[in-house]
Design an enzyme around this catalytic site. Structure first.
Site, short mmCIF file in Angstrom:
data_model
loop_
_atom_site.label_atom_id
_atom_site.label_comp_id
_atom_site.label_asym_id
_atom_site.label_seq_id
_atom_site.Cartn_x
_atom_site.Cartn_y
_atom_site.Cartn_z
N GLY A 112 0.88 -1.11 -0.01
CA GLY A 112 -0.03 -0.14 -0.14
C GLY A 112 0.91 1.44 -0.03
O GLY A 112 1.89 1.32 -0.42
N ILE A 113 0.21 2.41 0.67
CA ILE A 113 1.07 3.69 0.65
C ILE A 113 1.34 4.04 2.02
O ILE A 113 0.63 3.69 2.84
CB ILE A 113 0.05 4.74 0.01
CG1 ILE A 113 0.61 6.13 0.05
CG2 ILE A 113 -1.37 4.57 0.56
CD1 ILE A 113 -0.28 7.02 -0.71
N GLY A 114 2.48 4.72 2.21
CA GLY A 114 2.89 5.12 3.31
C GLY A 114 3.95 4.73 4.21
O GLY A 114 4.85 4.11 3.37
N ALA A 115 4.29 4.95 5.43
CA ALA A 115 5.29 4.78 5.96
C ALA A 115 5.70 3.38 6.27
O ALA A 115 6.57 2.73 6.16
CB ALA A 115 5.33 5.58 7.42
N ILE A 116 4.52 2.64 6.35
CA ILE A 116 4.54 1.05 6.72
C ILE A 116 5.18 0.32 5.48
O ILE A 116 6.07 -0.43 5.67
CB ILE A 116 3.41 0.53 7.52
CG1 ILE A 116 3.08 0.91 8.75
CG2 ILE A 116 3.51 -1.07 7.37
CD1 ILE A 116 1.80 0.59 9.43
N GLU A 152 -1.14 -2.50 -6.95
CA GLU A 152 -2.05 -1.39 -7.20
C GLU A 152 -1.29 -0.27 -7.67
O GLU A 152 -1.38 0.39 -8.54
CB GLU A 152 -3.09 -1.18 -5.85
CG GLU A 152 -3.83 -0.08 -6.19
CD GLU A 152 -4.76 -0.03 -4.64
OE1 GLU A 152 -5.38 -1.13 -4.53
OE2 GLU A 152 -5.13 1.02 -4.18
N GLY A 163 -7.97 -1.14 -2.76
CA GLY A 163 -7.68 -2.29 -3.34
C GLY A 163 -7.29 -3.48 -2.35
O GLY A 163 -6.96 -4.64 -2.41
N1 COA Z 1 -9.06 4.76 16.79
C1 COA Z 1 -9.15 6.10 16.55
N2 COA Z 1 -8.31 6.80 15.78
C2 COA Z 1 -7.76 6.30 14.75
C3 COA Z 1 -7.40 4.70 14.91
C4 COA Z 1 -8.08 3.99 16.00
N3 COA Z 1 -7.96 2.77 15.95
N4 COA Z 1 -6.55 4.37 14.00
C5 COA Z 1 -6.31 5.54 13.28
N5 COA Z 1 -6.83 6.38 13.73
C6 COA Z 1 -6.85 7.91 13.25
C7 COA Z 1 -5.53 8.27 13.37
O1 COA Z 1 -5.34 9.11 14.48
C8 COA Z 1 -5.52 9.55 12.08
O2 COA Z 1 -6.26 10.65 12.72
P1 COA Z 1 -5.95 12.05 11.96
O3 COA Z 1 -5.95 12.12 10.80
O4 COA Z 1 -6.88 12.95 12.74
O5 COA Z 1 -4.51 12.26 12.73
C9 COA Z 1 -6.63 8.77 11.05
O6 COA Z 1 -7.14 7.89 11.78
C10 COA Z 1 -5.42 7.84 10.09
O7 COA Z 1 -4.84 7.17 10.75
P2 COA Z 1 -3.37 7.05 10.27
O8 COA Z 1 -2.69 5.94 10.89
O9 COA Z 1 -2.47 8.45 10.15
O10 COA Z 1 -3.72 6.40 8.66
P3 COA Z 1 -2.59 5.97 7.64
O11 COA Z 1 -2.32 7.23 6.67
O12 COA Z 1 -1.38 5.16 8.15
O13 COA Z 1 -3.41 5.11 6.77
C11 COA Z 1 -5.35 3.71 6.69
C12 COA Z 1 -4.05 3.91 7.37
C13 COA Z 1 -5.92 2.29 7.23
C14 COA Z 1 -6.27 4.57 6.96
C15 COA Z 1 -5.05 3.59 5.19
O14 COA Z 1 -4.04 2.50 4.91
C16 COA Z 1 -6.33 3.07 4.34
O15 COA Z 1 -7.10 3.55 4.06
N6 COA Z 1 -6.46 1.71 4.24
C17 COA Z 1 -7.42 1.28 3.20
C18 COA Z 1 -7.34 1.04 1.77
C19 COA Z 1 -6.10 0.08 1.28
O16 COA Z 1 -5.64 -0.56 2.25
N7 COA Z 1 -5.83 0.29 0.12
C20 COA Z 1 -4.71 -0.71 -0.48
C21 COA Z 1 -3.62 -0.26 -0.75
S1 COA Z 1 -3.27 1.54 -1.49
#
Ligand code: COA
Length: 432
Positions: free
Chosen positions: A214-218, A237, A335
């Site tokens: 996916g996208i991002g730090a992980i 994707e 995806g």
């Molecule tokens: N409880 C409360 N809030 C939570 C939370 C939890 N368990 N987990 C995350 N959050 C909040 C964070 O604090 C953050 O809030 P903010 O924007 O106000 O700071 C927000 O949710 C986003 O969390 P973050 O950890 O910064 O998100 P990310 O950028 O690492 O993305 C997903 C993580 C899960 C949102 C993202 O991977 C996603 O949309 N996945 C679904 C789509 C996917 O997997 N696509 C496939 C590949 S591209």
């Protein structure tokens, strides 16, 4: 008429191009870093011309001016994946969200939305009159196939990507030349927690595997931990700059892929100019529409497919919430389920949900006894397999509810383990 003459006859100004959008139209827009920002800006500047134009796309990386409150009468956004600039409009009821697997967006366009206009961002034509969809082929190519009219921003900065990534000038209706820099996504800062998650994910990756990230730090942290692997492949994707280092180091070779050997297969790109230069005219990267790349049946043809995605919450049964915080929709399925299902069907495939064990600065556990009220499950407990945090790996597939809960508590943050254990003992009527 030669294609060159045809090209010239379709050239117009930005203002004229957007004047072909009519009130009541449904407009599908290229998304992510491939967004045709100049066309969108011109459309918003001319907002007074339109009433009730529906704007459909996945993730917005630009300003999304059409989502501003004062635009309500003119535009309504139909979001297939929320981003920072579009979330508020949906929350405030000025826009809509359509839940849809990324692989099914082309079908959604073909069978249900029937767009009037496709707003696209393309490379200049090659010697044969073909423009490339560049860094966002995904649903843009299918949208161009079904829209009534096709309006294109032609940009010298858009790389000419290979694959099923071309449209001939004869199929375009209105063309604007505009050479703005593409939207870039800078590589993220990687924290110690993410580094540990990356290492734990990498422990599940073997030489010769094909990866979806996916996208991002992980995902970037996972890539950092793969430097001792050999002959990895990409069927994903999207990719960003993190992949380049492993390509340059000869670790991603795509040599052992069971389909599309020798090639990274991708549907869109989000990165910096370095990535965009790498893919330009590069046959080692095949950019294909999303109903190919994300089709679980195609994904499954790749043996040893490892999918790595992220999520918001996992409950003790293994239900995964990835796109909502409670009732609040924050993104979309994208995806994720396409790849989870494809990886589950792939020979020796593995699917990983990777997340920090806590959110909100350590105040909440992401492993919970019950998912938040109102949240929607993205990946079901039947599809989930590995869940990874900085504290380890929990393997859930084919395990009992009790075994799943025990494994998940084992990778929860130590601060939250006592309360999770208490709940475990109540629910399963047995000692942890
Ligand atoms: N409880 C409360 N809030 C939570 C939370 C939890 N368990 N987990 C995350 N959050 C909040 C964070 O604090 C953050 O809030 P903010 O924007 O106000 O700071 C927000 O949710 C986003 O969390 P973050 O950890 O910064 O998100 P990310 O950028 O690492 O993305 C997903 C993580 C899960 C949102 C993202 O991977 C996603 O949309 N996945 C679904 C789509 C996917 O997997 N696509 C496939 C590949 S591209």
């Amino acid at each position: 008429m030669s294609w060159k003459d045809e090209y010239k006859s379709k050239l117009c100004s930005m203002q004229e191009a957007v004047s072909h959008i009519k009130s009541g139209d449904r407009v599908v827009v290229t998304h992510a870093c491939g967004e045709p920002s100049a066309l969108l800006d011109a459309m918003v500047e001319n907002a007074e011309r339109y009433e009730n134009v529906e704007i459909v796309h996945m993730v917005a990386m630009g300003g999304a001016g059409y989502c501003r409150p004062e635009m309500e009468k003119h535009f309504r956004h139909n979001s297939l994946f929320l981003g920072g600039s579009t979330r508020k409009a949906i929350e405030e009821g000025r826009g809509d969200f359509t839940p849809v697997f990324f692989s099914e967006v082309p079908d959604l366009l073909r069978t249900t939305l029937h767009p009037n206009v496709a707003l696209m961002h393309l490379s200049p034509p090659d010697a044969h009159g073909f423009c490339s969809y560049g860094i966002s082929v995904d649903y843009t190519k299918p949208a161009a196939d079904v829209a009534d009219i096709r309006i294109a921003q032609i940009n010298k900065n858009m790389p000419r990507t290979m694959g099923d990534s071309f449209i001939h000038v004869s199929r375009l209706d209105h063309i604007v030349e505009h050479d703005t820099p593409l939207i870039e996504l800078q590589p993220p800062q990687i924290s110690e927690v993410e580094r540990a998650i990356g290492k734990n994910c990498a422990s599940l990756v073997r030489d010769g595997d094909t990866l979806q990230l996916g996208i991002g730090a992980i995902p970037d942290a996972v890539l950092l931990s793969l430097k001792d692997k050999r002959d990895l492949g990409i069927h994903s994707e999207m990719i960003s700059d993190g992949v380049l280092e492993l390509v340059e180091a000869g670790i991603i070779t795509n040599k052992r892929k069971s389909v599309n050997a020798g090639k990274s297969v991708v549907t869109f790109l989000m990165g910096t100019r370095r990535l965009y230069d790498y893919v330009h005219d590069n046959p080692a990267v095949q950019m294909m529409p999303v109903d190919y790349v994300n089709n679980p049946a195609v994904i499954a043809q790749n043996d040893n497919l490892v999918s790595i995605n992220s999520c918001v919450q996992v409950d003790l049964f293994g239900q995964v919430v990835s796109e909502c915080v409670g009732l609040r929709q924050i993104s979309g399925v994208g995806g994720q389920v396409d790849f989870v299902r494809g990886a589950n069907m792939s020979k020796n495939g593995r699917t990983i949900m990777a997340m920090p064990s806590t959110a909100q600065g350590g105040k909440v556990s992401k492993i919970v006894t019950l998912i938040d009220t109102g949240a929607s499950v993205t990946t079901s407990r039947y599809d989930v397999n590995y869940v990874v945090t900085e504290h380890g790996v929990a393997q859930l597939k084919y395990r009992t509810l009790r075994e799943r809960a025990r494994a998940l508590i084992g990778i929860a943050h130590p601060d939250f383990r006592p309360s999770l254990i208490e709940e475990f003992e109540k629910r399963f009527k047995s000692k942890f």
